[in-house]
Design an enzyme around this catalytic site. Structure first.
Site, short mmCIF file in Angstrom:
data_model
loop_
_atom_site.label_atom_id
_atom_site.label_comp_id
_atom_site.label_asym_id
_atom_site.label_seq_id
_atom_site.Cartn_x
_atom_site.Cartn_y
_atom_site.Cartn_z
N THR A 27 3.32 -0.96 -2.00
CA THR A 27 3.78 -1.71 -3.18
C THR A 27 4.65 -0.80 -4.05
O THR A 27 4.38 0.39 -4.17
CB THR A 27 2.59 -2.22 -3.99
OG1 THR A 27 1.86 -3.16 -3.20
CG2 THR A 27 3.03 -2.90 -5.27
N GLY A 28 5.67 -1.37 -4.65
CA GLY A 28 6.55 -0.62 -5.53
C GLY A 28 7.99 -0.71 -5.08
O GLY A 28 8.30 -1.23 -4.01
N SER A 29 8.88 -0.15 -5.89
CA SER A 29 10.31 -0.30 -5.62
C SER A 29 10.75 0.40 -4.34
O SER A 29 11.59 -0.12 -3.59
CB SER A 29 11.12 0.24 -6.81
OG SER A 29 10.84 1.62 -7.04
N GLY A 83 4.69 4.21 -1.39
CA GLY A 83 5.26 5.17 -2.32
C GLY A 83 4.18 5.97 -3.01
O GLY A 83 2.99 5.87 -2.69
N ALA A 84 4.58 6.78 -3.99
CA ALA A 84 3.64 7.56 -4.79
C ALA A 84 4.28 7.87 -6.13
O ALA A 84 5.51 7.91 -6.25
CB ALA A 84 3.25 8.85 -4.08
N ASP A 85 3.45 8.07 -7.13
CA ASP A 85 3.94 8.44 -8.46
C ASP A 85 4.05 9.95 -8.61
O ASP A 85 4.87 10.44 -9.38
CB ASP A 85 3.01 7.85 -9.53
CG ASP A 85 2.97 6.34 -9.46
OD1 ASP A 85 4.03 5.71 -9.59
OD2 ASP A 85 1.87 5.78 -9.26
N GLU A 104 -4.12 -0.50 -2.11
CA GLU A 104 -3.36 0.57 -1.46
C GLU A 104 -4.30 1.59 -0.82
O GLU A 104 -4.07 2.05 0.29
CB GLU A 104 -2.45 1.26 -2.48
CG GLU A 104 -1.25 0.42 -2.89
CD GLU A 104 -0.45 1.05 -4.01
OE1 GLU A 104 0.75 0.72 -4.12
OE2 GLU A 104 -1.00 1.87 -4.78
#
Length: 233
Positions: A27-29, A83-85, A104
């Site tokens: 999930t995410g851009s 993804g990851a932050d 996730e």
């Protein structure tokens, strides 16, 4: 992170996908670029089945005619791309900026291989600059928040703001699983393994955004291509 770098990381990750695989879709851009590129391959005949980490990703994948399965009917996941932050030199991650950390982690932990797609801006020497998301049950949330704050002080992490994540309407954000999120503004996490272990013991905590010993590799997208960092065994 530019869209070009995101897409380059996604395209590089797509090289890991083979016919017959069951894939976990993040999930995410950045993950959205992978789903988009995967959809193109499916249209050309790639044979995969996918499970999603969020309702948003599920909707995107179905719009691209990517075959989807329920996690319970597809228990073997060969590869998850997400993804990851933040990620550190040991490929420990902070995830949950998109409020999908529980699903996730369930899918990533159940995968034979989990690969992160990101860019160099997410690479840090020490985790914690990005607020650590903690997914909590709405019941007794104030008590859970207080227990977390007490635990942080016991660990010597003082002066940390713990905020309830809000939605656009100003109320507590609700995750796909019906939970709320507390964001821990740690600035630095000296011992991610210890913090993860103690958060796991607090009643009311459903899951936290520390992904430890889960990522097998990180693909870092650039303006001109991508490079891969594999976790050392």
């Amino acid at each position: 992170m530019s869209d070009i770098a995101k897409r380059n990381a996604a395209i590089e990750a797509l090289k890991l996908v083979e016919d017959g695989m069951t894939l976990g879709l993040g999930t995410g851009s950045t993950a959205a670029f992978f789903v988009e590129e995967l959809g193109k391959k499916v249209q050309l005949g790639l044979d995969v089945i996918c499970v999603s980490t969020s309702e948003v990703t599920e909707a995107q994948a179905r719009s691209l005619n990517i075959p989807m399965a329920d996690l319970d009917t597809a228990p073997t996941i060969h590869l998850t791309i997400d993804g990851a932050d933040e990620f550190d030199p040991e490929l420990r991650l902070i995830k949950g900026g998109g409020a999908a950390l529980l699903r996730e982690k369930i899918i990533a932990d159940s995968s034979d291989m989990m690969v992160v797609i990101t860019d160099a801006s997410k690479q840090v020497a020490q985790l914690g600059a990005f607020p650590l998301p903690v997914e909590v049950n709405p019941f007794g949330m104030a008590l859970t928040k207080a227990r977390i704050e007490e635990t942080l002080e016991i660990l010597g992490m003082y002066g940390i703001h713990v905020n309830v994540r809000l939605n656009e309407g100003g109320g507590p954000l609700l995750t796909d699983g019906g939970h709320h999120i507390l964001d821990l503004h740690c600035k630095a996490i000296p011992d991610p393994d210890m913090l993860g272990a103690v958060l796991d013991q607090i009643p009311g905590v459903v899951e936290h955004g520390l992904f430890l010993d889960i990522a097998d590799a990180v693909i870092i997208g650039t303006e001109t291509g991508a490079e891969t960092i594999a976790r050392e065994e």
